[in-house]
Design a protein around this motif. Sequence first.
Motif, PDB file in Angstrom:
ATOM      1  N   GLN A  33       0.827  -1.213   0.000  1.00  0.00           N
ATOM      2  CA  GLN A  33       0.000   0.000   0.000  1.00  0.00           C
ATOM      3  C   GLN A  33       0.862   1.265   0.000  1.00  0.00           C
ATOM      4  OE1 GLN A  33      -1.091  -2.581   2.398  1.00  0.00           O
ATOM      5  NE2 GLN A  33      -2.415  -3.250   0.733  1.00  0.00           N
ATOM      6  N   GLY A  34       2.162   1.111  -0.272  1.00  0.00           N
ATOM      7  CA  GLY A  34       3.056   2.258  -0.352  1.00  0.00           C
ATOM      8  C   GLY A  34       3.548   2.754   0.999  1.00  0.00           C
ATOM      9  N   ARG A  35       3.389   1.966   2.059  1.00  0.00           N
ATOM     10  CA  ARG A  35       3.830   2.387   3.396  1.00  0.00           C
ATOM     11  C   ARG A  35       4.990   1.497   3.834  1.00  0.00           C
ATOM     12  NH1 ARG A  35      -2.170   2.070   4.537  1.00  0.00           N
ATOM     13  NH2 ARG A  35      -2.920   4.159   4.064  1.00  0.00           N
ATOM     14  N   LYS A  36       6.152   2.087   3.985  1.00  0.00           N
ATOM     15  CA  LYS A  36       7.343   1.309   4.347  1.00  0.00           C
ATOM     16  C   LYS A  36       7.747   1.491   5.799  1.00  0.00           C
ATOM     17  CE  LYS A  36       9.041   1.134  -0.335  1.00  0.00           C
ATOM     18  NZ  LYS A  36      10.129   1.288  -1.275  1.00  0.00           N
ATOM     19  N   ASP A  37       7.096   2.411   6.511  1.00  0.00           N
ATOM     20  CA  ASP A  37       7.402   2.624   7.927  1.00  0.00           C
ATOM     21  C   ASP A  37       6.402   1.864   8.790  1.00  0.00           C
ATOM     22  OD1 ASP A  37       9.528   4.354   7.383  1.00  0.00           O
ATOM     23  OD2 ASP A  37       8.158   6.063   7.177  1.00  0.00           O
ATOM     24  N   PRO A  38       6.830   1.383   9.966  1.00  0.00           N
ATOM     25  CA  PRO A  38       5.913   0.672  10.859  1.00  0.00           C
ATOM     26  C   PRO A  38       4.771   1.584  11.325  1.00  0.00           C
ATOM     27  CG  PRO A  38       8.184   0.376  11.568  1.00  0.00           C
ATOM     28  CD  PRO A  38       8.194   1.421  10.499  1.00  0.00           C
ATOM     29  N   GLU A  39       3.564   1.003  11.383  1.00  0.00           N
ATOM     30  CA  GLU A  39       2.387   1.726  11.868  1.00  0.00           C
ATOM     31  C   GLU A  39       1.727   0.897  12.963  1.00  0.00           C
ATOM     32  OE1 GLU A  39       0.410   3.797   8.061  1.00  0.00           O
ATOM     33  OE2 GLU A  39       0.466   1.603   7.948  1.00  0.00           O
ATOM     34  N   LYS A  40       1.269   1.579  14.000  1.00  0.00           N
ATOM     35  CA  LYS A  40       0.565   0.887  15.075  1.00  0.00           C
ATOM     36  C   LYS A  40      -0.822   0.472  14.575  1.00  0.00           C
ATOM     37  CE  LYS A  40      -0.369   1.181  19.977  1.00  0.00           C
ATOM     38  NZ  LYS A  40      -0.269   1.970  21.191  1.00  0.00           N
ATOM     39  N   MET A  41      -1.246  -0.736  14.937  1.00  0.00           N
ATOM     40  CA  MET A  41      -2.534  -1.257  14.502  1.00  0.00           C
ATOM     41  C   MET A  41      -3.630  -0.897  15.503  1.00  0.00           C
ATOM     42  SD  MET A  41      -1.192  -5.004  13.239  1.00  0.00           S
ATOM     43  CE  MET A  41      -2.727  -5.584  12.541  1.00  0.00           C
TER      44      MET A  41
END
Length: 199
Positions: free
Chosen positions: A114-122
């Motif tokens: 989805q174009g997101r390479k940085d960690p994201e909190k769920m």
Amino acid sequence: MLVPFLNIMRLQILFFAIAAALAGSTSLAQDQTKPTLDELVAKNIEAKGGADALRALQSLKLTGKLLVNQGQIQLTHIQIKKRPGEVRTDETLQGMTAVEAYDGKDGWRISPFQGRKDPEKMTADDVKPLIEDAEIDGPLVDWKAKESTLEYLGREDVDGTSAYKVKVVRKNGDVNFVFLDPDHFLEIRILTQRIRHGA
């Protein structure tokens, strides 16, 4: 000539009556050997090596393939579980790896597709599947300690196998339908209904 014909008809009727009686007694015998819910859970635990062996297992690595779009896309799938309640899943395609991880408290994801390479909190709803995935033992083992409720729903066809169907209602309200192979009593399919955003 009519008498032999009538005798043949009587023999055929007698044959069908005997066949029907045997079929009825076979189905009755199958109904009488229907396992109880406790027996299904016990056989599932035994098939996994027994309760002591399961408790001794501290980590588990699963590798395989994830098929998407009816098998048109194939991703490499690796999942690592560790007690108590940690899990990490990696799915790789064409050099990109999507990651979802749960450390027992929080869930994180990296979504390069989805174009997101940085960690994201769920979110709490998004992390629910990971909490279940973190179970090394599966949904039936220690179900009372997990505050789940179980109900045996009989048998249902799963791709040609007449599997035992067990409904698991989890503490959070989510529901798993667990299908057990009738020969080995291992899970061959788990369908899940989740509550997301209150619905």
